[in-house]
Structures are given as C-alpha cells and as structure tokens.
Design a protein around this motif. Structure first.
Motif, mmCIF file in Angstrom:
data_model
loop_
_atom_site.group_PDB
_atom_site.id
_atom_site.type_symbol
_atom_site.label_atom_id
_atom_site.label_comp_id
_atom_site.label_asym_id
_atom_site.label_seq_id
_atom_site.Cartn_x
_atom_site.Cartn_y
_atom_site.Cartn_z
ATOM 1 N N LEU A 1 0.837 -1.021 -0.196
ATOM 2 C CA LEU A 1 -0.028 0.040 0.001
ATOM 3 C C LEU A 1 0.777 1.365 -0.037
ATOM 4 O O LEU A 1 1.733 1.190 0.783
ATOM 5 C CB LEU A 1 -1.034 -0.015 1.118
ATOM 6 C CG LEU A 1 -2.141 -0.841 1.217
ATOM 7 C CD1 LEU A 1 -2.970 -0.703 2.361
ATOM 8 C CD2 LEU A 1 -2.951 -0.902 -0.239
ATOM 9 N N ALA A 2 0.613 2.056 -0.787
ATOM 10 C CA ALA A 2 1.249 3.435 -0.824
ATOM 11 C C ALA A 2 -0.045 4.690 -0.769
ATOM 12 O O ALA A 2 -0.998 4.369 -1.306
ATOM 13 C CB ALA A 2 1.679 3.611 -2.227
ATOM 14 N N MET A 3 0.468 5.794 -0.023
ATOM 15 C CA MET A 3 -0.681 6.882 0.221
ATOM 16 C C MET A 3 -0.232 8.060 -0.234
ATOM 17 O O MET A 3 -0.522 8.982 0.327
ATOM 18 C CB MET A 3 -1.163 6.647 1.644
ATOM 19 C CG MET A 3 -1.930 5.309 2.193
ATOM 20 S SD MET A 3 -2.735 5.655 3.589
ATOM 21 C CE MET A 3 -1.181 5.767 4.622
ATOM 22 N N PHE A 4 0.763 7.998 -1.045
ATOM 23 C CA PHE A 4 1.195 9.403 -1.652
ATOM 24 C C PHE A 4 1.032 9.382 -3.179
ATOM 25 O O PHE A 4 0.530 8.284 -3.937
ATOM 26 C CB PHE A 4 2.741 9.517 -1.417
ATOM 27 C CG PHE A 4 3.418 8.273 -1.463
ATOM 28 C CD1 PHE A 4 4.382 8.251 -2.707
ATOM 29 C CD2 PHE A 4 3.785 7.438 -0.466
ATOM 30 C CE1 PHE A 4 5.046 7.008 -2.983
ATOM 31 C CE2 PHE A 4 4.698 6.325 -0.702
ATOM 32 C CZ PHE A 4 5.321 6.181 -1.888
ATOM 33 N N GLY A 5 1.230 10.622 -3.888
ATOM 34 C CA GLY A 5 0.683 10.846 -5.240
ATOM 35 C C GLY A 5 1.336 10.018 -6.195
ATOM 36 O O GLY A 5 2.452 9.634 -6.126
ATOM 37 N N GLY B 1 9.363 10.395 -10.312
ATOM 38 C CA GLY B 1 9.588 11.717 -10.397
ATOM 39 C C GLY B 1 8.920 12.320 -8.797
ATOM 40 O O GLY B 1 8.963 11.647 -7.875
ATOM 41 N N SER B 2 8.959 13.823 -8.809
ATOM 42 C CA SER B 2 8.313 14.274 -7.663
ATOM 43 C C SER B 2 6.685 13.771 -7.523
ATOM 44 O O SER B 2 6.083 13.178 -8.693
ATOM 45 C CB SER B 2 8.169 15.719 -7.613
ATOM 46 O OG SER B 2 7.388 16.193 -8.747
ATOM 47 N N ASP C 1 4.592 12.657 -10.953
ATOM 48 C CA ASP C 1 4.065 11.250 -10.945
ATOM 49 C C ASP C 1 2.730 11.125 -11.347
ATOM 50 O O ASP C 1 2.206 10.533 -12.313
ATOM 51 C CB ASP C 1 4.451 10.656 -9.899
ATOM 52 C CG ASP C 1 5.924 10.028 -9.491
ATOM 53 O OD1 ASP C 1 6.407 10.292 -10.517
ATOM 54 O OD2 ASP C 1 5.986 9.423 -8.613
ATOM 55 N N VAL C 2 1.936 12.345 -10.684
ATOM 56 C CA VAL C 2 0.475 12.276 -11.006
ATOM 57 C C VAL C 2 0.177 12.917 -12.633
ATOM 58 O O VAL C 2 -0.622 12.447 -13.212
ATOM 59 C CB VAL C 2 -0.160 13.215 -10.107
ATOM 60 C CG1 VAL C 2 -1.481 13.519 -10.432
ATOM 61 C CG2 VAL C 2 -0.173 12.775 -8.743
ATOM 62 N N GLU C 3 1.085 13.627 -12.937
ATOM 63 C CA GLU C 3 0.967 14.369 -14.398
ATOM 64 C C GLU C 3 1.405 13.157 -15.335
ATOM 65 O O GLU C 3 0.538 13.089 -16.273
ATOM 66 C CB GLU C 3 2.108 15.391 -14.285
ATOM 67 C CG GLU C 3 2.179 16.010 -15.928
ATOM 68 C CD GLU C 3 3.071 17.072 -15.916
ATOM 69 O OE1 GLU C 3 3.661 17.361 -17.434
ATOM 70 O OE2 GLU C 3 3.773 17.303 -15.158
#
Length: 143
Positions: free
Chosen positions: A98-102, A122-123, A127-129
C-alpha cells in the motif's frame, strides 16, 4: 448463475498503451519513470520501466497502482481517508503493497472502474501528471 459475479477489467493492450504513454511523457520531460497498470482486482497487467529510472520506483509504481485499485481512489485520497485515525492510518501503512502518496490513480472509462495506474520516479506532482497522461492516452477519466 446465482452467486457468480462478472468483473470487467482493463485488457493488456490498453494497459500497455497507458503505461507506455506515462513513461514517454516522463521521458519527454527528462524524467525517467516507471509505470504499472493493474486490473480491477489489483493484479499487474502492464509494466514499463524507463532506462535510468530509480530502482525502488519499480515496486513503488506497482504499490501505487495496487492501492488506487484496492480503494478506487487516487492514492493521496487514501491518506486523507485514514489520516484522522492514527490506529487506522498506522495499521494501513503496515500492510504490504500500500502507498498513500501521489502517483496512483484509478482507471475509469465511461464511468466504469477497470483498474489503476501507478507512476514513480519523479516528484509526486510529476508522477500524477505522467499517470494522467497515461489515462488520457486510453480515454480514461483524468484526476
């Protein structure tokens, strides 16, 4: 048949297109990343790793995808869901995978959940982009 449920999930070609688009977007920005796509049940369907991406990103991308699929929300939303309860938050983070960051986003096509994508390297914002670029490549909802 009573008691049997059919679950629609992303196919390998679409999953590979999403992962490849995410990695290509990162590469175009000079950021080598890893992208993992899982099906509706959280099983790995596609995985693409850019040359030069950080080694830990391979596992992190899979964890982000698995987390987004498991809870059907972007990974930062998972943190928001549990952060007010220390026992729940600490218990969730102790669970493997489980990971809870973007960087982890569910895949919804025409309003239907079919899997998730995870990007790492990436940041969080990058990563979201790049994950959203993967979603755009397959006509999925953007986050």
């Amino acid at each position: 048949m009573d008691g049997v449920v059919s679950i629609r999930t992303i196919g390998h070609e679409m999953a590979l297109n999403a992962a490849a688009a995410a990695v290509a977007t990162g590469a175009a920005a000079g950021c080598p990343v890893v992208a993992a796509v899982v099906g509706a049940g959280g099983d790995l369907v596609a995985f693409v790793r850019a040359s030069g991406s950080p080694s830990p990103s391979a596992k992190i991308a899979q964890d982000k995808a698995y987390s987004a699929a498991s809870f059907r929300v972007p990974t930062p939303d998972l943190y928001a869901m549990v952060s007010g309860n220390p026992a729940l938050r600490d218990g969730i983070v102790s669970q493997p995978g489980l990971a809870m960051f973007g960087g982890g986003l569910p895949i919804e096509i025409a309003g239907e959940f079919v899997g998730a994508i995870g990007v790492s390297g990436g940041s969080e914002a990058m990563d979201v982009e790049y994950a959203n670029a993967g979603l755009a490549a397959i006509g999925a909802r953007q986050f």
